[in-house]
Write an enzyme that holds these catalytic residues in place. Structure first.
Site, PDB file in Angstrom:
ATOM      1  N   ASN A   9       0.860  -1.180   0.000  1.00  0.00           N
ATOM      2  CA  ASN A   9       0.000   0.000   0.000  1.00  0.00           C
ATOM      3  C   ASN A   9       0.898   1.231   0.000  1.00  0.00           C
ATOM      4  O   ASN A   9       1.502   1.571   1.013  1.00  0.00           O
ATOM      5  CB  ASN A   9      -0.907  -0.015   1.228  1.00  0.00           C
ATOM      6  N   TRP A  10       0.975   1.912  -1.134  1.00  0.00           N
ATOM      7  CA  TRP A  10       1.876   3.051  -1.273  1.00  0.00           C
ATOM      8  C   TRP A  10       1.309   4.327  -0.658  1.00  0.00           C
ATOM      9  O   TRP A  10       2.023   5.329  -0.549  1.00  0.00           O
ATOM     10  CB  TRP A  10       2.199   3.285  -2.746  1.00  0.00           C
ATOM     11  N   LYS A  11       0.030   4.311  -0.303  1.00  0.00           N
ATOM     12  CA  LYS A  11      -0.630   5.475   0.310  1.00  0.00           C
ATOM     13  C   LYS A  11      -0.425   6.725  -0.565  1.00  0.00           C
ATOM     14  O   LYS A  11      -0.350   6.606  -1.797  1.00  0.00           O
ATOM     15  CB  LYS A  11      -0.150   5.652   1.745  1.00  0.00           C
ATOM     16  N   HIS A  37      -9.539   0.494   5.289  1.00  0.00           N
ATOM     17  CA  HIS A  37      -8.251   0.797   5.899  1.00  0.00           C
ATOM     18  C   HIS A  37      -8.458   1.764   7.063  1.00  0.00           C
ATOM     19  O   HIS A  37      -9.309   2.653   7.010  1.00  0.00           O
ATOM     20  CB  HIS A  37      -7.297   1.399   4.869  1.00  0.00           C
ATOM     21  N   GLU A  81      -6.965   4.306   8.058  1.00  0.00           N
ATOM     22  CA  GLU A  81      -6.853   5.726   7.742  1.00  0.00           C
ATOM     23  C   GLU A  81      -8.126   6.250   7.096  1.00  0.00           C
ATOM     24  O   GLU A  81      -8.505   7.416   7.299  1.00  0.00           O
ATOM     25  CB  GLU A  81      -5.629   5.955   6.853  1.00  0.00           C
ATOM     26  N   GLU A 113      -5.199  -5.161  10.815  1.00  0.00           N
ATOM     27  CA  GLU A 113      -4.297  -4.043  11.081  1.00  0.00           C
ATOM     28  C   GLU A 113      -4.451  -3.589  12.531  1.00  0.00           C
ATOM     29  O   GLU A 113      -5.451  -2.940  12.859  1.00  0.00           O
ATOM     30  CB  GLU A 113      -4.653  -2.838  10.219  1.00  0.00           C
ATOM     31  N   GLY A 169       2.442   2.874  11.215  1.00  0.00           N
ATOM     32  CA  GLY A 169       3.217   4.106  11.148  1.00  0.00           C
ATOM     33  C   GLY A 169       3.854   4.525  12.457  1.00  0.00           C
ATOM     34  O   GLY A 169       4.375   5.627  12.571  1.00  0.00           O
ATOM     35  N   SER A 179       3.310  -2.105  10.408  1.00  0.00           N
ATOM     36  CA  SER A 179       4.765  -1.988  10.547  1.00  0.00           C
ATOM     37  C   SER A 179       5.471  -3.313  10.300  1.00  0.00           C
ATOM     38  O   SER A 179       6.423  -3.674  10.985  1.00  0.00           O
ATOM     39  CB  SER A 179       5.135  -1.427  11.928  1.00  0.00           C
ATOM     40  N   GLY A 230       5.019   1.315   4.739  1.00  0.00           N
ATOM     41  CA  GLY A 230       6.288   1.983   4.472  1.00  0.00           C
ATOM     42  C   GLY A 230       7.319   1.120   3.780  1.00  0.00           C
ATOM     43  O   GLY A 230       8.042   1.594   2.889  1.00  0.00           O
TER      44      GLY A 230
END
Length: 253
Positions: free
Chosen positions: A9-11, A92, A94, A164, A170, A210, A232
């Site tokens: 997931n490159w966000k 997700h 976020e 998650e 993050g 993470s 990330g």
């Protein structure tokens, strides 16, 4: 036998040229023969990545449940399908936290994705306060009951779940292998209650939080962890290559 999956997931990261370069590197990686690899670039770059990818599947990070209409700024599942996009992230943390997406809306998104033949990666997980007060199992089960478990067995078999722990996204923190396995085993038991043992055994449940080259092998070795939804570490080809390489999976049964 359930699929082993690593998804990046490159966000909201990377320029167009950086995204194309990273996509090329991922596409040329030494991917294990029994592993499926997905990337979820920013929406502007999905077509570029789709054109580049031959061994890697390309998904979108978000979509709206309505097919067409006056929904400025949104992209529909129907439009993703027209563009040849194969998968979509739904739920997700976020999206839940920053855009107030609730279980009812996520249910609509899930139904829309399946209606258009797009593979949903449905995310679930608890924030820190829920983990600390000990109600995390009930919290995650409620997310699944209200957004996912209305599906028929046939449709549910097309869904990938991703656990998650929000407190580990993050932050540099990671759930221990014991914490990850506890939740993944619980999720699989709930699937079995709803759909039966065969579907539960064949459902892929990923870990997201993470996950990186330093901890992936231990996490992926957990009996009920079928791979990772990577944040990330998916932005660095050197890191992501470790996660998709055959060696990372050699200790799996």
């Amino acid at each position: 036998m359930r699929s082993k999956i690593v998804a990046g997931n490159w966000k909201m990261n990377l320029s167009q040229q950086e995204a194309k370069a990273l996509c090329k590197e991922v596409n040329n990686m030494n991917i294990g023969s029994e592993i499926e690899v997905y990337i979820f670039p920013p929406m502007l770059y999905v077509s570029d990545c789709k054109a580049i990818s031959t061994h890697v599947k390309v998904g979108a990070q978000n979509a709206y449940p309505k097919d067409t209409g006056a929904f400025t700024g949104e992209v529909s599942m129907w439009q993703l399908k027209e563009a040849g996009i194969e998968a979509v992230l739904i739920g997700h943390s976020e999206r839940r936290e920053y855009f107030n997406e609730d279980n009812a809306l996520l249910k609509q998104k899930l139904d829309a994705a399946l209606a258009h033949g797009i593979k949903p990666f449905f995310c679930c997980g608890e924030p820190l306060e829920i983990r600390q007060n000990g109600t995390f199992l009930e919290y995650v089960k409620k997310q699944l009951v209200e957004s996912v478990f209305h599906l028929s067995a046939e449709d549910f078999s097309k869904v990938v779940l991703a656990y998650e722990p929000i407190w580990a996204i993050g932050t540099g923190q990671t759930a221990s292998t014991e914490q990850a396995e506890e939740m993944h085993a619980a999720i699989r038991s709930w699937i079995e209650e709803q759909y039966g043992k065969e579907i539960a055994e064949n459902s892929s449940v990923l870990y997201g939080g993470s996950c990186n080259p330093g901890n992936a092998q231990a996490l992926f070795a957990c009996e009920n962890v079928d791979g990772g939804l990577i944040g990330g570490a998916s932005l660095k080809a050197a890191d992501f290559s470790v996660l998709v390489a055959e060696g990372t999976w050699t200790i799996l049964n």
